[in-house]
Write a protein that holds these residues in place. Structure first.
Motif, short mmCIF file in Angstrom:
data_model
loop_
_atom_site.label_atom_id
_atom_site.label_comp_id
_atom_site.label_asym_id
_atom_site.label_seq_id
_atom_site.Cartn_x
_atom_site.Cartn_y
_atom_site.Cartn_z
N UNK A 105 40.89 35.84 48.33
CA UNK A 105 40.06 35.11 47.37
C UNK A 105 38.85 34.46 48.04
N UNK A 108 36.02 36.52 48.83
CA UNK A 108 35.52 37.20 47.64
C UNK A 108 35.83 38.70 47.65
N UNK A 109 37.05 39.02 48.05
CA UNK A 109 37.49 40.42 48.02
C UNK A 109 37.70 40.83 46.56
N UNK A 110 37.49 42.13 46.26
CA UNK A 110 37.66 42.57 44.87
C UNK A 110 39.07 42.28 44.36
N UNK A 111 39.15 41.76 43.14
CA UNK A 111 40.44 41.33 42.62
C UNK A 111 41.39 42.49 42.40
#
Ligand SMILES: Nc1ncnc2c1ncn2[C@@H]1O[C@H](COP(=O)(O)OP(=O)(O)O)[C@@H](O)[C@H]1O
Ligand SMILES: [Mg+2]
Lengths: 228, 295
Positions: A105, A108-111
């Motif tokens: 998180x 900002x890694x892809x969810x």
């Protein structure tokens, strides 16, 4: 991976923690940093993470010049490093899953990758069933495994561990070492500071021994070397 | 910023406002009081300005003429005055008329004039008004030097007083504002410090796994801005109702009193207060982050 040349670290109070240290660590190596308490192991690790700057000398980690690095670059250096401490450092109000996902998180890694990545590292450390537990519901060894999962979830090139078995009994320590061995055979470089003689002697990996901030031994398949 | 990140930031912000609930209440309260007082001074100062301006524009110059002027001389003076720049009206008031007015103004105390008998001590005069208030002074000085003019006077004293009062209000306002801003910054930065303290473990981990400085800072900045904004909202609600009440009261009793119309004036005040609240909140957390969050 790690090139340390003539590095010294003198703290503001005058304590000489590292004294003209030269170390080169290549990709995929498994390296123990050994030495008595106060020898300078943690300082070495702090320099790799750029928690502290060398007083002199040059240091490259993952191809980045740590000494000349701009402040804004530090987070990106750290994204390439997974770090594990003796005291686990989990967030008590978050579950196992959330503790690990937190590391994704905040960069900002892809969810959409989160679920899969967290599950996959939970498998590696063997805690798939406990994903909903809070740290207080886990044993010390299990907590350390969560910390390892968190350290590797963003696929760092180097895993750095500062006395990861320091709070664990011998049997649990071996579980941890098994996990490190597996991570290492998948190609990740491991740097582990420890003063656990049995582990170092049994593993037969590269050993760098520090005494009073100086490197006194650097052997490819070494043992701890002397009795504490 | 990415959407899921904004979600995260907003969630963190409100969690922390809840966690610090007493400090949150105290900060919002302090901001509200400070901004309310700021707003009151602002409204007061702006109304004083308007009053001075409107009084000045209504001010007329009384041009007192020397005794024993011929009708021709009087006509010449009037022509000269009318020929000047910025003169709106010129009206002749004879000494008899002036006495009559004076008597009316005295009302019950007319007897005071009995001592004069039939004598009239008042001179003939012109009443002159100007088109722009800032011309009063120069016009009065110029006319005062005309031949046949005894003196030209306007309400210098009243205007000077109003100026002085306005300036005093401004100085008091600024001083009070500085103190209040200091207090507000102090309490907001303390609230944020508590948040930083409560989250220090989390922050340490964020740094280790490679969160950027701004990612770490944002929730704290947002928290400060929300505190400031909430305080601003309370201040604005109070200011709006107080001013509306004053306007109603004043118009029902002193209809001539030149208050600034509620709209759009109050809208500007509202915007200014809300923006000030958010700025002071952001500043408060910046101070705290500089001191306690060494990222
Ligand atoms: N922040 C610090 N300030 C001053 N001296 C320190 C600091 N950290 C470590 N030291 C000193 O540096 C030396 C090496 O410490 P450290 O790197 O923690 O050793 P180790 O991890 O091997 O026990 C010790 O003498 C210690 O007292
Ligand atoms: Mg140590």
């Amino acid at each position: 991976m790690i090139h340390m040349k003539d590095v010294s670290k003198i703290y503001e109070n005058g304590a000489v923690a590292l004294d003209h240290v030269n170390i080169d660590i290549d990709k995929g190596e498994f390296v123990f940093i050994v030495g008595a308490s106060g020898a300078g192991k943690s300082t070495f690790i702090k320099l790799l993470l750029r928690e502290a700057l060398p007083t002199e000398g040059s240091l490259t980690v993952n191809g980045r010049n740590v000494v000349a690095m701009e402040r804004q670059e530090v987070p990106y250096l750290r994204r390439g490093l997974g770090v594990i401490f003796q005291d686990y450092r989990l967030l008590p109000e978050k579950t196992v899953f959330e503790n690990i996902a937190f590391a994704m998180q905040v960069i900002e890694a892809p969810r959409r990758m989160m679920q899969r990545s967290v599950n996959s590292v939970l498998d590696i450390v063997g805690l798939r069933e406990k994903y909903k537990c809070f740290p207080s519901q886990l044993s010390g060894g299990e907590q350390q495994r969560v910390a390892i999962a968190r350290a590797i979830v963003n696929r760092p090139a180097i895993v750095i561990a500062d006395e990861p078995t320091g709070n664990l009994d011998p049997e649990t320590s071996w579980d941890i070492m098994d996990i490190f061995t597996r991570i290492n055979s998948a190609g990740t470089t491991i740097v582990m500071a420890t003063h656990d003689k049995t582990i170092v002697d049994t593993m037969q990996k590269r050993v760098i021994a520090i005494e009073d901030g100086r490197i006194v031994r650097d052997e490819q398949r070494g043992g701890y070397g002397y009795e504490d | 910023m990415k959407i899921r990140t904004s979600e995260y930031m907003i969630r963190e912000t409100f969690l922390s406002l809840k966690r610090n609930n007493w400090m949150t209440v105290a900060s919002v309260g302090t901001v509200a009081v400070s901004l309310f007082i700021f707003g009151m001074f602002l409204i007061l100062a702006m109304n004083m300005n308007k009053m001075v301006a409107s009084l000045e524009s209504q001010v007329q110059i009384s041009v007192y003429l020397k005794d024993d002027l011929s009708k021709g001389d009087r006509k010449d003076i009037e022509t000269d005055i009318r020929g000047m720049q910025g003169i709106a009206t010129v009206k002749f008031v004879s000494r008899d008329e002036a006495l009559q007015r004076f008597k009316e103004r005295l009302g019950d105390q007319k007897f005071l004039l009995d001592a004069l008998g039939d004598a009239n001590p008042l001179p003939d005069a012109f009443e002159v008004t100007v088109t722009h208030p800032d011309m009063v002074r120069t016009a009065a000085e110029a006319i005062g030097n005309f031949k046949g003019v005894e003196s030209a006077k306007y309400g210098q004293d009243v205007i000077q007083h109003l100026f002085d009062i306005t300036r005093l209000i401004r100085i008091m306002g600024f001083t009070l504002m500085a103190l209040l801003a200091g207090a507000t910054l102090f309490i907001i930065s303390n609230t944020i410090r508590l948040t930083v303290f409560a989250r220090r473990k989390e922050i340490a981990i964020m740094k280790y796994v490679g969160a950027t400085d701004w990612f770490i800072r944002w929730p704290f900045l947002l928290e400060g801005m929300v505190l400031g904004f909430l305080g601003g909202v309370i201040a604005v609600v109070l200011l709006n109702s107080v001013y509306s009440a004053i306007v109603v009261k004043v118009y029902s009793t002193l209809a001539f009193f030149p208050l600034i119309q509620e709209y759009p004036f109050l809208i500007y005040v509202t915007l200014l207060i809300l923006v000030s609240g958010m700025c002071i909140g952001a500043l408060g957390s910046t101070i705290s982050l500089k001191r306690f969050l060494r990222v």
